[in-house]
Design an enzyme around this catalytic site. Structure first.
Site, PDB file in Angstrom:
ATOM      1  N   HIS A 112       0.805  -1.235   0.000  1.00  0.00           N
ATOM      2  CA  HIS A 112       0.000   0.000   0.000  1.00  0.00           C
ATOM      3  C   HIS A 112       0.827   1.268   0.000  1.00  0.00           C
ATOM      4  O   HIS A 112       0.280   2.360   0.118  1.00  0.00           O
ATOM      5  CB  HIS A 112      -0.940   0.026   1.214  1.00  0.00           C
ATOM      6  N   GLY A 181       4.507  -2.834   6.409  1.00  0.00           N
ATOM      7  CA  GLY A 181       4.704  -1.403   6.160  1.00  0.00           C
ATOM      8  C   GLY A 181       3.966  -0.540   7.170  1.00  0.00           C
ATOM      9  O   GLY A 181       4.491   0.469   7.643  1.00  0.00           O
ATOM     10  N   HIS A 182       2.756  -0.962   7.513  1.00  0.00           N
ATOM     11  CA  HIS A 182       1.887  -0.163   8.389  1.00  0.00           C
ATOM     12  C   HIS A 182       2.518   0.026   9.775  1.00  0.00           C
ATOM     13  O   HIS A 182       2.633   1.153  10.258  1.00  0.00           O
ATOM     14  CB  HIS A 182       0.555  -0.900   8.506  1.00  0.00           C
ATOM     15  N   TYR A 188      -2.566   4.072  12.396  1.00  0.00           N
ATOM     16  CA  TYR A 188      -3.679   4.408  13.284  1.00  0.00           C
ATOM     17  C   TYR A 188      -5.034   4.093  12.678  1.00  0.00           C
ATOM     18  O   TYR A 188      -5.205   4.041  11.467  1.00  0.00           O
ATOM     19  CB  TYR A 188      -3.606   5.868  13.762  1.00  0.00           C
ATOM     20  N   TYR A 475       1.771   8.111   4.887  1.00  0.00           N
ATOM     21  CA  TYR A 475       1.223   8.672   3.639  1.00  0.00           C
ATOM     22  C   TYR A 475       2.363   9.411   2.943  1.00  0.00           C
ATOM     23  O   TYR A 475       2.342  10.625   2.789  1.00  0.00           O
ATOM     24  CB  TYR A 475       0.021   9.580   3.920  1.00  0.00           C
TER      25      TYR A 475
HETATM   26  P1  FDA Z   1       4.106  -1.868   1.500  1.00  0.00           P
HETATM   27  O1  FDA Z   1       4.323  -3.309   1.381  1.00  0.00           O
HETATM   28  O2  FDA Z   1       3.996  -1.078   0.237  1.00  0.00           O
HETATM   29  O3  FDA Z   1       5.215  -1.264   2.454  1.00  0.00           O
HETATM   30  C1  FDA Z   1       5.298   0.111   2.781  1.00  0.00           C
HETATM   31  C2  FDA Z   1       6.757   0.467   3.092  1.00  0.00           C
HETATM   32  O4  FDA Z   1       7.255  -0.367   4.140  1.00  0.00           O
HETATM   33  C3  FDA Z   1       7.682   0.245   1.914  1.00  0.00           C
HETATM   34  O5  FDA Z   1       8.742   1.179   1.975  1.00  0.00           O
HETATM   35  C4  FDA Z   1       8.213  -1.157   2.150  1.00  0.00           C
HETATM   36  O6  FDA Z   1       9.432  -1.408   1.491  1.00  0.00           O
HETATM   37  C5  FDA Z   1       8.337  -1.194   3.654  1.00  0.00           C
HETATM   38  N1  FDA Z   1       8.139  -2.528   4.209  1.00  0.00           N
HETATM   39  C6  FDA Z   1       7.099  -3.353   3.964  1.00  0.00           C
HETATM   40  N2  FDA Z   1       7.229  -4.475   4.649  1.00  0.00           N
HETATM   41  C7  FDA Z   1       8.356  -4.395   5.352  1.00  0.00           C
HETATM   42  C8  FDA Z   1       9.024  -5.274   6.242  1.00  0.00           C
HETATM   43  N3  FDA Z   1       8.516  -6.474   6.514  1.00  0.00           N
HETATM   44  N4  FDA Z   1      10.195  -4.894   6.790  1.00  0.00           N
HETATM   45  C9  FDA Z   1      10.724  -3.673   6.489  1.00  0.00           C
HETATM   46  N5  FDA Z   1      10.128  -2.794   5.648  1.00  0.00           N
HETATM   47  C10 FDA Z   1       8.961  -3.150   5.081  1.00  0.00           C
HETATM   48  N6  FDA Z   1      -2.461   4.242   7.366  1.00  0.00           N
HETATM   49  C11 FDA Z   1      -2.981   4.385   8.614  1.00  0.00           C
HETATM   50  O7  FDA Z   1      -2.248   4.703   9.559  1.00  0.00           O
HETATM   51  N7  FDA Z   1      -4.303   4.128   8.836  1.00  0.00           N
HETATM   52  C12 FDA Z   1      -5.144   3.731   7.860  1.00  0.00           C
HETATM   53  O8  FDA Z   1      -6.326   3.518   8.112  1.00  0.00           O
HETATM   54  C13 FDA Z   1      -4.616   3.610   6.535  1.00  0.00           C
HETATM   55  N8  FDA Z   1      -5.412   3.254   5.483  1.00  0.00           N
HETATM   56  C14 FDA Z   1      -4.875   3.150   4.216  1.00  0.00           C
HETATM   57  C15 FDA Z   1      -5.704   2.802   3.129  1.00  0.00           C
HETATM   58  C16 FDA Z   1      -5.178   2.728   1.854  1.00  0.00           C
HETATM   59  C17 FDA Z   1      -6.093   2.327   0.704  1.00  0.00           C
HETATM   60  C18 FDA Z   1      -3.812   3.006   1.627  1.00  0.00           C
HETATM   61  C19 FDA Z   1      -3.232   2.952   0.230  1.00  0.00           C
HETATM   62  C20 FDA Z   1      -2.984   3.355   2.685  1.00  0.00           C
HETATM   63  C21 FDA Z   1      -3.511   3.418   3.983  1.00  0.00           C
HETATM   64  N9  FDA Z   1      -2.703   3.747   5.072  1.00  0.00           N
HETATM   65  C22 FDA Z   1      -3.254   3.874   6.329  1.00  0.00           C
HETATM   66  C23 FDA Z   1      -1.266   3.959   4.872  1.00  0.00           C
HETATM   67  C24 FDA Z   1      -0.508   2.654   5.183  1.00  0.00           C
HETATM   68  O9  FDA Z   1      -0.402   2.514   6.584  1.00  0.00           O
HETATM   69  C25 FDA Z   1       0.906   2.699   4.588  1.00  0.00           C
HETATM   70  O10 FDA Z   1       0.839   2.861   3.205  1.00  0.00           O
HETATM   71  C26 FDA Z   1       1.701   1.444   4.936  1.00  0.00           C
HETATM   72  O11 FDA Z   1       3.065   1.713   4.791  1.00  0.00           O
HETATM   73  C27 FDA Z   1       1.312   0.268   4.073  1.00  0.00           C
HETATM   74  O12 FDA Z   1       1.930  -0.913   4.491  1.00  0.00           O
HETATM   75  P2  FDA Z   1       1.957  -2.151   3.473  1.00  0.00           P
HETATM   76  O13 FDA Z   1       2.698  -3.242   4.107  1.00  0.00           O
HETATM   77  O14 FDA Z   1       0.583  -2.409   2.972  1.00  0.00           O
HETATM   78  O15 FDA Z   1       2.749  -1.513   2.262  1.00  0.00           O
END
Ligand code: FDA
Length: 539
Positions: A112, A181-182, A188, A475
């Protein structure tokens, strides 16, 4: 004829696999694949773990976790390979071979990242996709759980609720977001005024550092453990799993929605909301979404403020509270719904309330192209300022734009700014995230939507935090600045670093310098180490 050595067999199988698929590869690519295939050792594992371009499944694996179609165009740089490890040794091997053969590693959990940083890079790269790292172990007796980074928030909430409806976890509202990532950026959702961020409730982690060591909280030390809970992903190591503290919730919570458009005094009610929402009891979550909607006059548009919230309690208590503290909202019983906390995740995620099983579906919502920006607001915006904000939503580019505004206060006021890298605590009335969206088919016109979001951001300047103008790292906004491909100075990175982390940026740089001095884990906005090797060479 000489038979190949046994240890070469897996690699030769990859070679055959690639030739059949028509892939043409240069030396470093071969070297990387050779390295990895030797370490993975058997063909059946290799075929489940390595996806190179032209592999029939490459595109589906790549696209499965792209949640911003702005970054899935033919022009978007693609990884040379996607690695989907089945076990920890595969992660270590990928790290080892990427380092050895000079490939940048992009770690992906839920995909995300709003700037696509987990699956796009301008330099040759591979994706380490944790889609097979999704195990969740819930221990209700001790009120803790272990969750692997590739699990989605929906899977986590579902797993907790499968055991009890009186425990939950205070993380985000979108069920497809990944834990990896979150949690790395804070996280939050509807419980943050009561319990803080997801990162505030992490009590241990399992991580692989740049040297391939598998560390837990004790062995990584408190500095690194501090940094990975909010300092942003892809900077300190690969987090495999998190140990989290579960939090109590009542069996029944009450959610509500009240819509007010411009003709129904939306501006005045939102203006008043700013004075009240952050002071309400921490059992109440409240946010406002500003969007363009159809007006009651045929063919006309208006702007709507959608006031939504959730009380950790029953409907009567909620109505009494709002009528007392915020009568202007006019909350009535028909605006409210009692449900379990798990069902409230469906409610806030815009999902049908019929079955909680949808939380396990990563494709339950359509994926659009988007650009996000964020702000923190410390003083109420005057009515004239809100009027200007609302009028920007009447512009053509804002058909699918949202300002998502979440009241702060509660527990967030009690946590010191330096407790974790996430610094935006006491003194904030609310956080505002501006998201402009368009369809994949409109990507050619993305410029007009992005420039609308920049104009909105510029318009908000007088009303939001200053020196620094704070922003939420989850974000990500690359308009705030990016790292160079080689050396990035502390001063350069401070421009966005202080916006995301305020004074915590300094400690993050110190931790980075200690644990990854050669800056292997990096992306456009990762924390740079001090005195990187390029600087030492005098470049
Ligand atoms: P992704 O896999 O893209 O990782 C995000 C970042 O973290 C990247 O730089 C990645 O390389 C790194 N990363 C991922 N996994 C890792 C690991 N295991 N170890 C080290 N680094 C790692 N936020 C919020 O606080 N509350 C909310 O309600 C929402 N809602 C929301 C809805 C939608 C539709 C989107 C697009 C985004 C949100 N967000 C959010 C923002 C969200 O918290 C943020 O984009 C996170 O980084 C997403 O984590 P993912 O693992 O999904 O992303």
């Amino acid at each position: 004829m000489k038979f190949p050595q046994f240890s070469m067999l897996p690699f030769l199988m990859v070679v055959v696999m690639l030739s059949l698929s028509g892939t043409t590869l240069s030396h470093p690519h071969w070297d990387f694949l050779h390295c990895l295939s030797l370490r993975l050792a058997n063909y059946s594992t290799i075929s489940k773990v390595i996806y190179v371009q032209n592999n029939p499944s490459y595109s589906s694996v790549l696209n499965a976790s792209i949640h911003n179609t702005r970054f899935s165009t033919p022009a978007t740089p693609k990884p040379f390979a996607i690695i989907t490890p089945l076990k920890t040794s595969h992660v270590r091997s990928t790290l080892y071979c990427s380092k050895k053969h000079g490939f940048q590693l992009r770690i992906r959990s839920g995909g995300h990242d709003v700037e696509g940083l987990s699956y796009v890079s301008e330099v040759p790269f591979v994706i380490l996709d944790l889609l097979n790292f999704r195990a969740i172990k819930v221990d209700t007796k001790n009120e803790v759980a272990w969750v692997q980074s590739g699990a989605t928030l929906g899977e986590l909430y579902y797993a907790i609720a499968a055991k009890t409806n009186t425990l939950a976890f205070p993380a985000g509202m979108c069920h497809t977001v990944g834990a990896g990532g979150h949690f790395s950026g804070g996280g939050y959702g509807t419980l943050f005024r009561k319990y803080g961020l997801a990162a505030d409730n992490i009590i241990d982690a399992r991580m692989i550092d740049v040297n391939g060591r598998i560390l837990d909280r004790k062995s990584m030390g408190e500095d690194v453990f501090w940094a990975i809970r909010g300092g942003g992903g892809n900077t300190f190591g690969i987090v495999l799993a998190w140990k989290i503290k579960l939090v109590p919730v009542p069996a029944v919570v009450t959610v509500f929605t009240v819509n007010k458009n411009l003709e129904q005094n939306a501006t005045k009610i939102f203006h008043r909301w700013q004075y009240i929402a952050h002071k309400l009891p921490d059992d109440l979550f409240m946010n406002v979404w500003i969007t363009k909607v159809n007006s009651s006059q045929v063919g006309m548009k208006t702007v709507q403020a959608t006031f939504r919230g959730m009380l950790l309690g029953g409907v009567d208590e909620l109505i009494t509270l709002i009528q007392d503290k915020f009568p202007e909202l006019g909350l009535a019983e028909e605006n409210c719904n009692e449900m379990s906390w798990l069902e409230s995740v469906l409610y806030f995620g815009g999902l049908p309330l019929q079955s909680v099983d949808i939380l396990l579906d990563k494709n339950a919502l359509p994926t659009l192209s988007l650009k996000a920006k964020s702000d923190y607001v410390k003083e109420p915006i005057p009515e004239s300022g809100i009027e200007g904000l609302m009028s920007m939503f009447l512009e053509e580019e804002a058909d699918n734009a949202i300002a998502m505004i979440a009241a702060f206060g509660g527990k967030m006021d009690d946590i010191p700014e330096n407790e974790l890298p996430y610094p935006h605590r006491a003194g904030n009335l609310f956080e505002a995230t501006y998201i402009v969206q368009w369809t994949k088919e409109e990507n050619a016109e993305s410029g007009k939507y992005i420039s609308w979001s920049r104009r909105l951001y510029s318009y908000m300047t007088p009303y939001v935090s200053k020196s620094p103008r704070e922003a939420y790292v989850n974000y990500r906004d690359l308009d705030l600045g990016i790292n160079n491909n080689d050396y990035t100075s502390y001063e350069q990175a401070s421009i966005w670093g202080f916006k995301y982390f305020k004074n915590n940026f300094k400690r993050l740089v110190q931790v980075k310098t200690k644990v990854d001095p050669m800056n292997f884990f990096r992306n456009e906005q990762s924390i740079p180490p001090l005195l990187s090797p390029w600087k030492k060479k005098g470049n």
